[in-house]
Design a protein around this motif. Structure first.
Motif, short mmCIF file in Angstrom:
data_model
loop_
_atom_site.label_atom_id
_atom_site.label_comp_id
_atom_site.label_asym_id
_atom_site.label_seq_id
_atom_site.Cartn_x
_atom_site.Cartn_y
_atom_site.Cartn_z
N ARG A 1 0.84 -1.21 0.00
CA ARG A 1 0.00 0.00 0.00
C ARG A 1 0.87 1.25 0.00
O ARG A 1 0.63 2.19 -0.74
N HIS A 2 1.91 1.25 0.83
CA HIS A 2 2.83 2.41 0.88
C HIS A 2 3.58 2.56 -0.45
O HIS A 2 3.81 3.69 -0.90
N GLN A 3 3.96 1.46 -1.06
CA GLN A 3 4.61 1.50 -2.37
C GLN A 3 3.70 2.16 -3.39
O GLN A 3 4.13 3.00 -4.19
N ILE A 4 2.43 1.80 -3.37
CA ILE A 4 1.46 2.38 -4.30
C ILE A 4 1.30 3.87 -4.02
O ILE A 4 1.32 4.69 -4.95
N LEU A 5 1.15 4.25 -2.76
CA LEU A 5 0.97 5.67 -2.42
C LEU A 5 2.20 6.49 -2.83
O LEU A 5 2.06 7.58 -3.38
N ASP A 6 3.40 5.96 -2.57
CA ASP A 6 4.62 6.70 -2.93
C ASP A 6 4.72 6.89 -4.44
O ASP A 6 5.04 7.99 -4.92
N GLY A 7 4.45 5.83 -5.20
CA GLY A 7 4.50 5.95 -6.65
C GLY A 7 3.41 6.85 -7.19
O GLY A 7 3.64 7.66 -8.10
N ALA A 8 2.22 6.74 -6.62
CA ALA A 8 1.09 7.57 -7.06
C ALA A 8 1.36 9.04 -6.76
O ALA A 8 0.99 9.91 -7.56
N ARG A 9 2.01 9.33 -5.64
CA ARG A 9 2.35 10.73 -5.29
C ARG A 9 3.20 11.34 -6.40
O ARG A 9 2.95 12.45 -6.86
N VAL A 10 4.19 10.61 -6.85
CA VAL A 10 5.06 11.08 -7.93
C VAL A 10 4.25 11.26 -9.21
O VAL A 10 4.38 12.27 -9.91
N CYS A 11 3.42 10.29 -9.52
CA CYS A 11 2.63 10.32 -10.76
C CYS A 11 1.65 11.48 -10.77
O CYS A 11 1.56 12.23 -11.75
N PHE A 12 0.89 11.66 -9.69
CA PHE A 12 -0.07 12.77 -9.63
C PHE A 12 0.65 14.12 -9.66
O PHE A 12 0.16 15.07 -10.27
N ALA A 13 1.82 14.20 -9.01
CA ALA A 13 2.58 15.45 -9.02
C ALA A 13 3.07 15.77 -10.43
O ALA A 13 3.03 16.92 -10.86
N ARG A 14 3.51 14.78 -11.14
CA ARG A 14 4.07 14.99 -12.48
C ARG A 14 3.01 15.24 -13.53
O ARG A 14 3.17 16.10 -14.40
N TYR A 15 1.90 14.50 -13.48
CA TYR A 15 0.92 14.54 -14.57
C TYR A 15 -0.43 15.14 -14.20
O TYR A 15 -1.28 15.31 -15.07
N GLY A 16 -0.65 15.45 -12.92
CA GLY A 16 -1.96 15.90 -12.50
C GLY A 16 -2.91 14.73 -12.40
O GLY A 16 -2.59 13.60 -12.78
N TYR A 17 -4.10 14.99 -11.90
CA TYR A 17 -5.07 13.90 -11.70
C TYR A 17 -5.48 13.28 -13.03
O TYR A 17 -5.44 12.07 -13.19
#
Length: 192
Positions: A13-29
């Motif tokens: 779950r933490h792996q997913i949140l960490d990766g998603a944080r980067v993805c949302f920051a880079r590309y937006g929702y």
């Protein structure tokens, strides 16, 4: 079939949140497609959506995780420390990008705003509780209502986020945060 331990599920779950944080920051929702989320997390869509019902639930969990982390720092050290940490953090850009995307969604999506309202109170509650404790300990000025001081510190945080989002220099902001902290303290008192 072997059972997966709770520790493994939590780590995933933490792996997913960490990766998603980067993805949302880079590309937006909107730009954080399932494919990009897979690339950022290193996991398949099945693994991602085993933990989160949909992309919005993932984004809400991410924002809630960030708010809980901030609330924990606030409870121990104050909201000004959250701001100091933001200035000092090497990966602050990912947090900042997610925070800005959260602000945009709150402004433009009424349904999301309603779902987030249930989760967003933690930071305000933690800030207010710390200020009450500081006042009771004699460290906080007593001529301004605690709710006003809470709103003041939250506005300063939002101003700092905006400042950083615009890419303005942040090297000289520690004295500004010292001033903010001093403005809520009783002379000779503790930290906000």
């Amino acid at each position: 079939m072997p059972r997966v331990s709770q520790d493994h599920l939590d780590a995933r779950r933490h792996q997913i949140l960490d990766g998603a944080r980067v993805c949302f920051a880079r590309y937006g929702y909107e730009g954080a497609t399932v494919r990009r989320l897979e690339d950022a997390t290193g996991l398949s869509r099945g693994a991602i959506f085993h933990h989160f019902r949909d992309k919005e639930s993932l984004f809400l969990a991410l924002a809630e995780d960030d708010a809980l982390r901030m609330a924990d720092v606030v409870a121990k050290e104050g909201l000004v420390q959250v701001m100091r940490d933001l200035l000092a953090t090497k990966n602050g850009a990912d947090w900042l990008g997610s925070r800005l995307e959260l602000s945009r969604r709150l402004r433009t999506d009424p349904e999301f705003r309603e779902r987030w309202a249930e989760r967003s109170r933690n930071l305000s509650i933690a800030t207010r509780a710390r200020l009450v404790r500081q006042r009771e300990a004699g460290n906080l000025r007593d001529d301004v209502d605690v709710d006003v001081l809470t709103a003041y510190l939250e506005l300063v945080l939002e101003g700092l986020v905006s400042h950083l989002a615009m890419g303005l220099p942040a090297d000289d902001l520690e004295p500004v945060l010292d001033l903010v902290e001093a403005s809520v303290r009783r002379r000779g008192g503790g930290s906000a």
